[in-house]
Design an enzyme around this catalytic site. Sequence first.
Site, PDB file in Angstrom:
ATOM      1  N   LYS A  39       6.154  -1.321   2.129  1.00 20.23           N
ATOM      2  CA  LYS A  39       5.256  -0.971   2.809  1.00 20.23           C
ATOM      3  C   LYS A  39       4.137  -2.622   2.423  1.00 20.23           C
ATOM      4  O   LYS A  39       3.328  -2.024   1.420  1.00 20.23           O
ATOM      5  CB  LYS A  39       5.110   0.466   1.950  1.00 20.23           C
ATOM      6  CG  LYS A  39       4.454   0.632   3.214  1.00 20.23           C
ATOM      7  CD  LYS A  39       3.978   2.413   2.278  1.00 20.23           C
ATOM      8  CE  LYS A  39       2.858   3.230   3.303  1.00 20.23           C
ATOM      9  NZ  LYS A  39       3.933   3.414   4.460  1.00 20.23           N
ATOM     10  N   TYR A  91       0.749  -0.831   0.087  1.00 19.38           N
ATOM     11  CA  TYR A  91      -0.507   0.220  -0.305  1.00 19.38           C
ATOM     12  C   TYR A  91       0.874   1.114   0.066  1.00 19.38           C
ATOM     13  O   TYR A  91       1.859   0.770   0.578  1.00 19.38           O
ATOM     14  CB  TYR A  91      -1.150  -0.072   1.388  1.00 19.38           C
ATOM     15  CG  TYR A  91      -0.180   0.121   2.243  1.00 19.38           C
ATOM     16  CD1 TYR A  91       0.586  -0.759   3.452  1.00 19.38           C
ATOM     17  CD2 TYR A  91      -0.369   1.905   3.007  1.00 19.38           C
ATOM     18  CE1 TYR A  91       0.999  -0.318   4.238  1.00 19.38           C
ATOM     19  CE2 TYR A  91      -0.260   2.048   4.171  1.00 19.38           C
ATOM     20  CZ  TYR A  91       0.952   1.167   4.992  1.00 19.38           C
ATOM     21  OH  TYR A  91       1.423   1.380   6.281  1.00 19.38           O
ATOM     22  N   LEU A 129      11.079   1.125   7.629  1.00 20.79           N
ATOM     23  CA  LEU A 129      10.679   1.534   6.206  1.00 20.79           C
ATOM     24  C   LEU A 129      11.317   3.242   5.441  1.00 20.79           C
ATOM     25  O   LEU A 129      11.575   3.669   6.864  1.00 20.79           O
ATOM     26  CB  LEU A 129       8.942   1.880   6.351  1.00 20.79           C
ATOM     27  CG  LEU A 129       8.539   2.108   5.016  1.00 20.79           C
ATOM     28  CD1 LEU A 129       7.811   1.134   4.083  1.00 20.79           C
ATOM     29  CD2 LEU A 129       6.930   3.182   4.989  1.00 20.79           C
ATOM     30  N   GLU A 137      11.808   2.054  14.396  1.00 18.75           N
ATOM     31  CA  GLU A 137      11.201   2.316  13.846  1.00 18.75           C
ATOM     32  C   GLU A 137       9.038   2.854  14.865  1.00 18.75           C
ATOM     33  O   GLU A 137       9.535   2.424  16.062  1.00 18.75           O
ATOM     34  CB  GLU A 137      10.462   3.240  12.056  1.00 18.75           C
ATOM     35  CG  GLU A 137       9.541   1.275  11.946  1.00 18.75           C
ATOM     36  CD  GLU A 137       9.537   1.174  10.454  1.00 18.75           C
ATOM     37  OE1 GLU A 137       9.610   2.367   9.361  1.00 18.75           O
ATOM     38  OE2 GLU A 137       9.357   0.131  10.371  1.00 18.75           O
TER      39      GLU A 137
END
Length: 284
Positions: A147, A33, A203, A179
Amino acid sequence: MSELVYINGEIIPMADARIGVEDRGYQFADGVYEVFRLYNGRPFTFKEHLDRLERSAAGIKLALPTPRTELEAGLLKLVDRSGVREGMIYLQATRGVAPRNHVFPESPSGTVVAYCRPLPPIPNPGEGEGAKLMAVPDERWKRCWIKSIALLANVLAKNEAVSQGYDEAVFVENGVVTECSASNVFAIINGKIVTHPVGSKVLPGITREVLFQCAAELKIEVDERTLMESEAVRAQELFITSTTREISWVARWNEKYIGQGRCGPLTAKLHRAIQQRVRQETNG
Ligand code: PDD
């Protein structure tokens, strides 16, 4: 006007859209996505997000069913027709409908869905309440650079944090800060931006990339290296970035207050620089 959705090349009312029960996105989370931010009705860093979508798709061996130029045109048409000026586009691409089987289908149909949503305005740089982060163990897979729509570990982490009065969960593994559940995290240590490198546990955030460009222009050094939790809690400033929030300053890490209990000067400076980039790219 009812909400619109882009589905496999068509734009139709969301209420009329149908996804098959055996869509592999639904059964296996077999998809990827993107979230694009709209300013003034224009997607910011459109190309960078589409590039990452292609990298994510390649990462799960998914051939996007729609050629890039067609997808771009379809998304711009969706934005135009949906009338959302300040908001976001959510897009997901899955391997489509096939009889349930772990093995990839020979000729996957692919499903691409996108829609726009308005978002509230982001606080001005240095303003707004600081984010409260709760440290949680990192139980995600090792391909976080993709992702992927398989976000259950992130969802559970975020809910754990929110249920205890925090805003975001920050992943910590063996004392190393990677993260957050839906954002990248940065510490200001001795005037430098310190953050974990992208890859298996981080990411490649698009806002992170814009931040680095702004930092270079402002002559603020970036140190991509292992960031320990023990350093993060003692940092002069801490902040998180994402497409939907730009930059949020961090007020607390678990019970510990960060900095002076207000947004730090470098965080505010970097946020102003990002907003300048946004204006350059999306105004008039
Ligand atoms: N999330 N890390 C994770 C795990 C994320 O989910 C996100 C974004 C980021 C920041 O990436 P970017 O700057 O490209 O938005 C980092 C989006 C916004 C979401 O899932 O809603």
